[in-house]
Design a protein around this motif. Structure first.
Motif, PDB file in Angstrom:
ATOM      1  N   SER A  65     -48.908  -6.826 -26.644  1.00 31.35           N
ATOM      2  CA  SER A  65     -48.610  -8.251 -26.694  1.00 31.35           C
ATOM      3  C   SER A  65     -47.250  -8.521 -26.054  1.00 31.35           C
ATOM      4  N   ARG A  66     -46.337  -7.567 -26.181  1.00 32.19           N
ATOM      5  CA  ARG A  66     -45.029  -7.710 -25.551  1.00 32.19           C
ATOM      6  C   ARG A  66     -45.151  -7.676 -24.024  1.00 32.19           C
ATOM      7  N   LEU A  67     -45.935  -6.719 -23.556  1.00 35.59           N
ATOM      8  CA  LEU A  67     -46.132  -6.605 -22.106  1.00 35.59           C
ATOM      9  C   LEU A  67     -46.799  -7.857 -21.561  1.00 35.59           C
ATOM     10  N   ASP A  68     -47.750  -8.371 -22.357  1.00 35.36           N
ATOM     11  CA  ASP A  68     -48.469  -9.569 -21.962  1.00 35.36           C
ATOM     12  C   ASP A  68     -47.513 -10.761 -21.903  1.00 35.36           C
ATOM     13  N   GLN A  69     -46.696 -10.882 -22.936  1.00 37.58           N
ATOM     14  CA  GLN A  69     -45.753 -11.997 -22.976  1.00 37.58           C
ATOM     15  C   GLN A  69     -44.742 -11.884 -21.833  1.00 37.58           C
ATOM     16  N   GLU A  70     -44.332 -10.644 -21.565  1.00 33.25           N
ATOM     17  CA  GLU A  70     -43.371 -10.410 -20.493  1.00 33.25           C
ATOM     18  C   GLU A  70     -43.952 -10.861 -19.152  1.00 33.25           C
ATOM     19  N   ALA A  71     -45.208 -10.500 -18.920  1.00 28.17           N
ATOM     20  CA  ALA A  71     -45.854 -10.868 -17.662  1.00 28.17           C
ATOM     21  C   ALA A  71     -45.975 -12.388 -17.550  1.00 28.17           C
ATOM     22  N   ARG A  72     -46.339 -13.029 -18.663  1.00 28.92           N
ATOM     23  CA  ARG A  72     -46.518 -14.481 -18.619  1.00 28.92           C
ATOM     24  C   ARG A  72     -45.183 -15.205 -18.464  1.00 28.92           C
ATOM     25  N   LEU A  73     -44.143 -14.656 -19.106  1.00 31.89           N
ATOM     26  CA  LEU A  73     -42.811 -15.260 -18.985  1.00 31.89           C
ATOM     27  C   LEU A  73     -42.299 -15.147 -17.549  1.00 31.89           C
ATOM     28  N   ARG A  74     -42.631 -13.990 -16.930  1.00 32.26           N
ATOM     29  CA  ARG A  74     -42.223 -13.766 -15.547  1.00 32.26           C
ATOM     30  C   ARG A  74     -42.806 -14.853 -14.632  1.00 32.26           C
ATOM     31  N   GLU A  75     -44.027 -15.271 -14.943  1.00 33.62           N
ATOM     32  CA  GLU A  75     -44.699 -16.295 -14.138  1.00 33.62           C
ATOM     33  C   GLU A  75     -44.258 -17.713 -14.503  1.00 33.62           C
ATOM     34  N   ALA A  76     -43.696 -17.847 -15.710  1.00 36.43           N
ATOM     35  CA  ALA A  76     -43.413 -19.190 -16.245  1.00 36.43           C
ATOM     36  C   ALA A  76     -42.545 -20.027 -15.298  1.00 36.43           C
ATOM     37  N   VAL A  77     -41.517 -19.373 -14.742  1.00 39.45           N
ATOM     38  CA  VAL A  77     -40.602 -20.101 -13.856  1.00 39.45           C
ATOM     39  C   VAL A  77     -41.351 -20.604 -12.624  1.00 39.45           C
ATOM     40  N   HIS A  78     -42.131 -19.707 -12.014  1.00 34.10           N
ATOM     41  CA  HIS A  78     -42.846 -20.057 -10.781  1.00 34.10           C
ATOM     42  C   HIS A  78     -43.954 -21.060 -11.017  1.00 34.10           C
ATOM     43  N   ARG A  79     -44.572 -20.969 -12.194  1.00 34.82           N
ATOM     44  CA  ARG A  79     -45.662 -21.905 -12.486  1.00 34.82           C
ATOM     45  C   ARG A  79     -45.157 -23.261 -12.973  1.00 34.82           C
ATOM     46  N   GLY A  80     -43.861 -23.374 -13.089  1.00 37.89           N
ATOM     47  CA  GLY A  80     -43.304 -24.652 -13.551  1.00 37.89           C
ATOM     48  C   GLY A  80     -43.556 -24.916 -15.024  1.00 37.89           C
ATOM     49  N   GLU A  81     -43.499 -23.855 -15.834  1.00 39.68           N
ATOM     50  CA  GLU A  81     -43.758 -24.033 -17.268  1.00 39.68           C
ATOM     51  C   GLU A  81     -42.493 -24.229 -18.096  1.00 39.68           C
ATOM     52  N   LEU A  82     -41.340 -24.116 -17.466  1.00 45.09           N
ATOM     53  CA  LEU A  82     -40.095 -24.336 -18.221  1.00 45.09           C
ATOM     54  C   LEU A  82     -39.826 -25.834 -18.312  1.00 45.09           C
ATOM     55  N   ARG A  83     -39.200 -26.244 -19.407  1.00 45.49           N
ATOM     56  CA  ARG A  83     -38.870 -27.650 -19.614  1.00 45.49           C
ATOM     57  C   ARG A  83     -37.408 -27.799 -19.941  1.00 45.49           C
ATOM     58  N   LEU A  84     -36.803 -28.842 -19.376  1.00 44.76           N
ATOM     59  CA  LEU A  84     -35.413 -29.156 -19.688  1.00 44.76           C
ATOM     60  C   LEU A  84     -35.375 -30.153 -20.840  1.00 44.76           C
ATOM     61  N   TYR A  85     -34.793 -29.730 -21.962  1.00 44.14           N
ATOM     62  CA  TYR A  85     -34.558 -30.633 -23.081  1.00 44.14           C
ATOM     63  C   TYR A  85     -33.074 -30.964 -23.096  1.00 44.14           C
ATOM     64  N   LEU A  86     -32.761 -32.145 -23.602  1.00 41.31           N
ATOM     65  CA  LEU A  86     -31.359 -32.542 -23.717  1.00 41.31           C
ATOM     66  C   LEU A  86     -31.079 -32.982 -25.145  1.00 41.31           C
ATOM     67  N   GLN A  87     -29.915 -32.601 -25.643  1.00 40.56           N
ATOM     68  CA  GLN A  87     -29.462 -33.097 -26.951  1.00 40.56           C
ATOM     69  C   GLN A  87     -28.122 -33.798 -26.759  1.00 40.56           C
ATOM     70  N   PRO A  88     -27.992 -35.010 -27.271  1.00 43.41           N
ATOM     71  CA  PRO A  88     -26.732 -35.737 -27.094  1.00 43.41           C
ATOM     72  C   PRO A  88     -25.539 -35.056 -27.763  1.00 43.41           C
ATOM     73  N   VAL A  89     -24.391 -35.142 -27.112  1.00 38.78           N
ATOM     74  CA  VAL A  89     -23.112 -34.796 -27.732  1.00 38.78           C
ATOM     75  C   VAL A  89     -22.449 -36.150 -27.934  1.00 38.78           C
ATOM     76  N   ALA A  90     -22.257 -36.514 -29.199  1.00 35.83           N
ATOM     77  CA  ALA A  90     -21.816 -37.871 -29.511  1.00 35.83           C
ATOM     78  C   ALA A  90     -20.329 -37.948 -29.802  1.00 35.83           C
ATOM     79  N   GLY A  91     -19.768 -39.128 -29.555  1.00 34.42           N
ATOM     80  CA  GLY A  91     -18.387 -39.386 -29.929  1.00 34.42           C
ATOM     81  C   GLY A  91     -18.329 -39.676 -31.420  1.00 34.42           C
ATOM     82  N   VAL A  92     -17.230 -39.292 -32.069  1.00 32.54           N
ATOM     83  CA  VAL A  92     -17.024 -39.578 -33.483  1.00 32.54           C
ATOM     84  C   VAL A  92     -15.862 -40.569 -33.578  1.00 32.54           C
TER      85      VAL A  92
END
Ligand code: C2E
Ligand code: MG
Ligand code: MG
Ligand code: MG
Length: 283
Positions: free
Chosen positions: A23-50
């Protein structure tokens, strides 16, 4: 019989190890493809003023939209990415995407745009001799001002080789990029970094904010860290603010920036943008 039982147990153990390895090898292979397949997502979290709660900046956080298992949090794939070196590619993607997104936002709606974006870097990335060039390329290609970029490094990353780290960070600061110590207070020699490593931002780990209410000793400690940071001319950000009472205490302590679920959860970059603006993003 006892011997057989032992043997059985060993076989079960062996089978399980085998499954885990597959399962590790499988995940590794899929993660390797993730970047090229466009599977990564950019999330943003606000840094707020106090205390105003207004968004000043945002932290870029990666997610993996795994077609098999759904949306994955960094905790479930960053360790593997670090072990295999794939983190360099992931971080490079997030860096570019974050710069591109914030620059576009600043162009379209300067009034609501975050003044800076914070990107996490792993140890492997800091060890790349051409890190500064990579950052310069990302800035040049996206047009984001270096002053709008903060690179976050944890104490464990900074600890690896103080001489190399300091030299590399000085290079980055010379081009105008800011450096943050992430998860401050969780490492072994927090004061040592402040003495030896050139930084601009100090992010107090959420374990110090958690349990702040009703704990006088912890309040004294956090208050002292905030003062210390300000004395050194650093921007201090409290991480993991989940309740209004925590924010109230931090306000009294003179903390100027905070991040946490109470102020805004991480969300897809486009969703955050659309919530704060009425004009759509271009692709
Ligand atoms: P971090 O850089 O310290 O990021 C803050 C983490 O705390 C994020 O978890 C965020 O979702 C979470 N958080 C924010 N506010 C609260 C709160 O009020 N309460 C609680 N309980 N948690 C809060 P996330 O997104 O799961 O990321 C975990 C860690 O993974 C990050 O910690 C960072 O070290 C790493 N990471 C995330 N994205 C990247 C990346 O693109 N590259 C690298 N190298 N590491 C990343
Ligand atoms: Mg999370
Ligand atoms: Mg961070
Ligand atoms: Mg942190």
């Amino acid at each position: 019989a006892a011997k057989d039982e032992g043997k059985n147990r060993f076989m079960i153990f062996e089978t399980r190890m085998h499954e885990q390895l597959l399962s590790r090898l499988d995940q590794e292979a899929r993660l390797r493809e993730a970047v090229h397949r466009g599977e990564l997502r950019l999330y943003l979290q606000p840094v707020a003023g106090v205390p105003d709660g207004r968004m000043y900046g945002a932290e870029a956080l990666v997610r993996w939209q795994d077609p098999q298992r759904g949306l994955q949090q960094p905790g479930s794939f960053i360790p593997l990415a670090e072990e295999t070196g794939m983190i360099i590619e992931i971080d490079r993607w997030i860096l570019r995407e974050a710069c591109r997104m914030i620059r576009q936002w600043q162009d379209l709606n300067p009034r609501t745009a975050p003044a800076f974006v914070s990107v996490n870097l792993s140890a492997a990335h800091l060890e790349q001799p051409d890190l500064t060039q990579q950052v310069e390329v990302a800035l040049a290609e996206t047009g984001l001002s270096p002053h709008c970029l903060v690179l976050e490094l944890t104490e464990t990353v900074l600890m690896r080789d103080v001489a190399v780290t300091s030299a590399r960070l000085e290079e980055l600061r010379r081009i105008g990029v800011k450096i943050a110590i992430d998860d401050f207070g969780t490492g072994y020699s927090s004061l040592g970094y402040l003495r030896d490593i050139p930084v601009d931002v100090l992010k107090i780990d959420r374990s110090f904010i958690n349990g702040l209410v009703g704990n006088g000793r912890q309040q004294e400690l956090v208050s002292a860290v905030i003062q210390l940071g300000h004395t050194l001319g650093l921007r201090v950000v409290a991480e993991g603010v989940e309740e209004s009472d925590q924010l109230a205490l931090l306000t009294v302590m003179g903390c100027k920036f905070a991040q946490g679920y109470y102020l805004g959860r991480p969300e897809p970059a486009a969703t955050l943008y659309e919530r704060l603006n009425d004009r759509a993003l271009t692709a």
